[in-house]
Design a protein around this motif. Structure first.
Motif, PDB file in Angstrom:
ATOM      1  N   LEU A   8      38.917  42.846  57.584  1.00 21.24           N
ATOM      2  CA  LEU A   8      38.390  43.598  56.453  1.00 21.24           C
ATOM      3  C   LEU A   8      38.430  42.459  55.227  1.00 21.24           C
ATOM      4  O   LEU A   8      39.606  42.192  54.839  1.00 21.24           O
ATOM      5  CB  LEU A   8      39.234  44.613  56.070  1.00 21.24           C
ATOM      6  N   ALA A   9      37.437  41.939  55.005  1.00 24.70           N
ATOM      7  CA  ALA A   9      37.274  41.298  53.750  1.00 24.70           C
ATOM      8  C   ALA A   9      37.576  41.945  52.317  1.00 24.70           C
ATOM      9  O   ALA A   9      36.943  43.150  52.395  1.00 24.70           O
ATOM     10  CB  ALA A   9      35.666  40.472  53.638  1.00 24.70           C
ATOM     11  N   THR A  10      38.463  41.325  51.644  1.00 22.99           N
ATOM     12  CA  THR A  10      38.873  42.083  50.524  1.00 22.99           C
ATOM     13  C   THR A  10      38.786  41.112  49.405  1.00 22.99           C
ATOM     14  O   THR A  10      38.834  40.066  49.336  1.00 22.99           O
ATOM     15  CB  THR A  10      40.296  42.846  50.334  1.00 22.99           C
ATOM     16  N   GLY A  11      38.329  41.820  48.001  1.00 22.03           N
ATOM     17  CA  GLY A  11      38.872  41.204  46.819  1.00 22.03           C
ATOM     18  C   GLY A  11      39.937  40.670  46.601  1.00 22.03           C
ATOM     19  O   GLY A  11      40.895  41.237  47.050  1.00 22.03           O
ATOM     20  N   VAL A  12      40.342  39.912  45.851  1.00 20.05           N
ATOM     21  CA  VAL A  12      41.665  39.178  45.348  1.00 20.05           C
ATOM     22  C   VAL A  12      41.651  39.498  43.709  1.00 20.05           C
ATOM     23  O   VAL A  12      40.862  39.058  42.833  1.00 20.05           O
ATOM     24  CB  VAL A  12      41.746  37.887  45.692  1.00 20.05           C
ATOM     25  N   CYS A  13      43.057  39.780  43.528  1.00 18.73           N
ATOM     26  CA  CYS A  13      43.462  40.145  42.143  1.00 18.73           C
ATOM     27  C   CYS A  13      44.545  39.598  41.644  1.00 18.73           C
ATOM     28  O   CYS A  13      45.538  39.486  42.504  1.00 18.73           O
ATOM     29  CB  CYS A  13      43.030  41.608  41.546  1.00 18.73           C
ATOM     30  N   VAL A  14      44.839  39.309  40.391  1.00 17.77           N
ATOM     31  CA  VAL A  14      46.342  39.123  39.945  1.00 17.77           C
ATOM     32  C   VAL A  14      46.807  40.392  39.237  1.00 17.77           C
ATOM     33  O   VAL A  14      45.965  40.779  38.292  1.00 17.77           O
ATOM     34  CB  VAL A  14      46.372  38.069  39.230  1.00 17.77           C
ATOM     35  N   ALA A  52      45.550  32.195  42.856  1.00 20.50           N
ATOM     36  CA  ALA A  52      46.007  33.263  43.943  1.00 20.50           C
ATOM     37  C   ALA A  52      47.327  32.593  44.982  1.00 20.50           C
ATOM     38  O   ALA A  52      48.215  33.431  44.954  1.00 20.50           O
ATOM     39  CB  ALA A  52      44.659  33.631  44.669  1.00 20.50           C
ATOM     40  N   SER A  53      47.134  31.411  45.241  1.00 21.08           N
ATOM     41  CA  SER A  53      47.805  30.988  45.986  1.00 21.08           C
ATOM     42  C   SER A  53      49.352  30.820  45.280  1.00 21.08           C
ATOM     43  O   SER A  53      50.195  31.037  45.822  1.00 21.08           O
ATOM     44  CB  SER A  53      47.464  29.300  46.764  1.00 21.08           C
ATOM     45  N   TRP A  54      49.439  30.251  44.244  1.00 22.45           N
ATOM     46  CA  TRP A  54      50.726  30.165  43.390  1.00 22.45           C
ATOM     47  C   TRP A  54      51.104  31.496  43.196  1.00 22.45           C
ATOM     48  O   TRP A  54      52.504  31.471  43.436  1.00 22.45           O
ATOM     49  CB  TRP A  54      50.280  29.619  42.112  1.00 22.45           C
ATOM     50  N   LEU A  55      50.582  32.307  42.827  1.00 20.71           N
ATOM     51  CA  LEU A  55      50.999  33.732  42.359  1.00 20.71           C
ATOM     52  C   LEU A  55      51.508  34.495  43.738  1.00 20.71           C
ATOM     53  O   LEU A  55      51.921  35.717  43.323  1.00 20.71           O
ATOM     54  CB  LEU A  55      50.308  34.462  41.515  1.00 20.71           C
ATOM     55  N   SER A  83      28.464  37.200  35.159  1.00 21.49           N
ATOM     56  CA  SER A  83      28.239  36.380  36.473  1.00 21.49           C
ATOM     57  C   SER A  83      29.412  35.806  37.045  1.00 21.49           C
ATOM     58  O   SER A  83      30.639  35.962  36.585  1.00 21.49           O
ATOM     59  CB  SER A  83      27.391  35.075  36.022  1.00 21.49           C
ATOM     60  N   GLY A  84      29.485  35.112  38.117  1.00 17.27           N
ATOM     61  CA  GLY A  84      30.656  34.292  38.790  1.00 17.27           C
ATOM     62  C   GLY A  84      30.542  35.114  40.387  1.00 17.27           C
ATOM     63  O   GLY A  84      30.011  36.165  40.563  1.00 17.27           O
ATOM     64  N   SER A  85      31.464  34.192  41.074  1.00 13.94           N
ATOM     65  CA  SER A  85      31.302  34.900  42.659  1.00 13.94           C
ATOM     66  C   SER A  85      32.655  34.792  42.657  1.00 13.94           C
ATOM     67  O   SER A  85      33.668  34.388  42.259  1.00 13.94           O
ATOM     68  CB  SER A  85      30.988  33.523  43.627  1.00 13.94           C
ATOM     69  N   PRO A  86      32.770  36.061  43.607  1.00 11.07           N
ATOM     70  CA  PRO A  86      34.247  36.554  44.170  1.00 11.07           C
ATOM     71  C   PRO A  86      35.276  35.573  44.728  1.00 11.07           C
ATOM     72  O   PRO A  86      34.515  34.968  45.895  1.00 11.07           O
ATOM     73  CB  PRO A  86      34.146  37.981  44.507  1.00 11.07           C
ATOM     74  N   LEU A  87      36.362  35.559  44.679  1.00  8.86           N
ATOM     75  CA  LEU A  87      37.520  35.188  45.466  1.00  8.86           C
ATOM     76  C   LEU A  87      37.721  36.405  46.762  1.00  8.86           C
ATOM     77  O   LEU A  87      37.834  37.294  46.143  1.00  8.86           O
ATOM     78  CB  LEU A  87      38.832  34.657  44.970  1.00  8.86           C
ATOM     79  N   VAL A  88      37.836  35.888  47.777  1.00  7.35           N
ATOM     80  CA  VAL A  88      37.735  36.715  48.974  1.00  7.35           C
ATOM     81  C   VAL A  88      38.984  36.503  49.769  1.00  7.35           C
ATOM     82  O   VAL A  88      39.123  35.384  49.929  1.00  7.35           O
ATOM     83  CB  VAL A  88      36.437  36.862  49.754  1.00  7.35           C
ATOM     84  N   TYR A  89      39.670  37.538  50.444  1.00 10.41           N
ATOM     85  CA  TYR A  89      40.825  37.421  51.327  1.00 10.41           C
ATOM     86  C   TYR A  89      40.119  37.817  52.826  1.00 10.41           C
ATOM     87  O   TYR A  89      39.863  39.013  52.895  1.00 10.41           O
ATOM     88  CB  TYR A  89      41.954  38.160  50.852  1.00 10.41           C
ATOM     89  N   TYR A  90      40.085  36.811  53.716  1.00 14.95           N
ATOM     90  CA  TYR A  90      39.628  37.368  55.213  1.00 14.95           C
ATOM     91  C   TYR A  90      40.174  36.297  56.002  1.00 14.95           C
ATOM     92  O   TYR A  90      40.321  35.224  55.890  1.00 14.95           O
ATOM     93  CB  TYR A  90      38.203  36.896  55.192  1.00 14.95           C
ATOM     94  N   ARG A  91      40.692  37.022  56.884  1.00 23.62           N
ATOM     95  CA  ARG A  91      41.392  36.505  58.126  1.00 23.62           C
ATOM     96  C   ARG A  91      42.622  35.612  57.675  1.00 23.62           C
ATOM     97  O   ARG A  91      42.877  34.534  58.240  1.00 23.62           O
ATOM     98  CB  ARG A  91      40.439  35.467  59.100  1.00 23.62           C
ATOM     99  N   SER A  92      43.473  36.170  56.623  1.00 18.82           N
ATOM    100  CA  SER A  92      44.615  35.548  56.187  1.00 18.82           C
ATOM    101  C   SER A  92      44.321  34.387  55.394  1.00 18.82           C
ATOM    102  O   SER A  92      45.185  33.382  55.275  1.00 18.82           O
ATOM    103  CB  SER A  92      45.571  35.564  57.294  1.00 18.82           C
ATOM    104  N   THR A  93      43.211  34.077  54.829  1.00 18.80           N
ATOM    105  CA  THR A  93      42.756  33.123  53.987  1.00 18.80           C
ATOM    106  C   THR A  93      41.859  33.264  52.579  1.00 18.80           C
ATOM    107  O   THR A  93      41.195  34.140  53.085  1.00 18.80           O
ATOM    108  CB  THR A  93      42.105  31.772  55.034  1.00 18.80           C
ATOM    109  N   TYR A  94      41.784  32.592  51.804  1.00 16.64           N
ATOM    110  CA  TYR A  94      41.213  32.723  50.844  1.00 16.64           C
ATOM    111  C   TYR A  94      39.955  32.064  50.940  1.00 16.64           C
ATOM    112  O   TYR A  94      39.722  30.831  51.404  1.00 16.64           O
ATOM    113  CB  TYR A  94      41.705  32.197  49.493  1.00 16.64           C
ATOM    114  N   THR A  95      38.811  32.755  50.605  1.00 19.67           N
ATOM    115  CA  THR A  95      37.492  32.125  50.864  1.00 19.67           C
ATOM    116  C   THR A  95      36.508  32.569  49.630  1.00 19.67           C
ATOM    117  O   THR A  95      36.917  33.402  48.685  1.00 19.67           O
ATOM    118  CB  THR A  95      36.839  32.373  52.177  1.00 19.67           C
ATOM    119  N   SER A  96      35.197  32.291  49.769  1.00 19.22           N
ATOM    120  CA  SER A  96      34.143  32.648  48.740  1.00 19.22           C
ATOM    121  C   SER A  96      33.083  33.518  49.724  1.00 19.22           C
ATOM    122  O   SER A  96      32.832  33.409  50.791  1.00 19.22           O
ATOM    123  CB  SER A  96      33.695  31.727  48.062  1.00 19.22           C
ATOM    124  N   THR A  97      32.207  33.943  48.823  1.00 22.54           N
ATOM    125  CA  THR A  97      31.016  34.809  49.359  1.00 22.54           C
ATOM    126  C   THR A  97      29.723  33.962  49.514  1.00 22.54           C
ATOM    127  O   THR A  97      28.939  34.108  50.353  1.00 22.54           O
ATOM    128  CB  THR A  97      30.505  35.948  48.747  1.00 22.54           C
TER     129      THR A  97
END
Length: 161
Positions: free
Chosen positions: A16-22, A82-85, A146-160
């Motif tokens: 399940l692809a999800t958005g990432v936030c801090v 995202a990785s650091w935090l 504007s901007g493209s989201p950071l996405v978490y999918y299959r246990s890794t950060y990716t983009s759309t």
């Protein structure tokens, strides 16, 4: 070979692809932050969101104490943030010094360049398994055009893209 139910759930939910936030909060003058993908809207009237936080995390103690917290929806450029935090054992002191940010009207940290930001106030907490579901009223929200989201999918950060 069949997986244990928790391992099977982890594998299934990783699809399940999800958005990432801090998420940030401040207690006794110290800023606390964590990367989260278990965050969603609950209601528009009143404006409510929810966040799931591990019971055994330091952030859970902080957000429960402070009751006010910020959310920054990350753009794909925030992958290293995202990785650091999300790094276990990182020091509390100075964890945001390398992260461009500003303070919202309520004093919580909001990340520069975020796709959206929210300032929230906790209204309810519910223990569920090994997490706490924190329900909060959104007291302030803003978004980028504007901007493209950071996405978490299959246990890794990716983009759309």
């Amino acid at each position: 070979m069949s997986l244990e139910p928790s391992a099977a759930l982890r594998q299934a939910m990783s699809r399940l692809a999800t958005g990432v936030c801090v998420v940030t909060t401040t207690v006794d003058g110290h800023d606390h932050a964590m990367t989260a993908n278990a965050f969603t809207s609950v209601s528009l009237e009143p404006p409510l969101v929810l966040l799931c936080v591990r019971l055994d995390s330091g952030f859970q103690d902080a957000v429960s104490t402070a009751r006010r917290w910020g959310v920054s929806v990350l753009a794909e450029e925030h992958r290293r943030v995202a990785s650091w935090l999300s790094t276990p054992g990182r020091p509390l002191q100075g964890q945001l010094t390398r992260v461009p940010h500003h303070r919202g009207e309520s004093g919580v940290v909001l990340l520069d360049g975020a796709l959206a930001t929210m300032e929230c106030e906790t209204v309810e907490e519910h223990v569920a398994g090994d997490h706490v579901i924190v329900v909060a009223e959104v007291i302030r929200a803003d978004h980028a055009d504007s901007g493209s989201p950071l996405v978490y999918y299959r246990s890794t950060y990716t983009s759309t893209r």
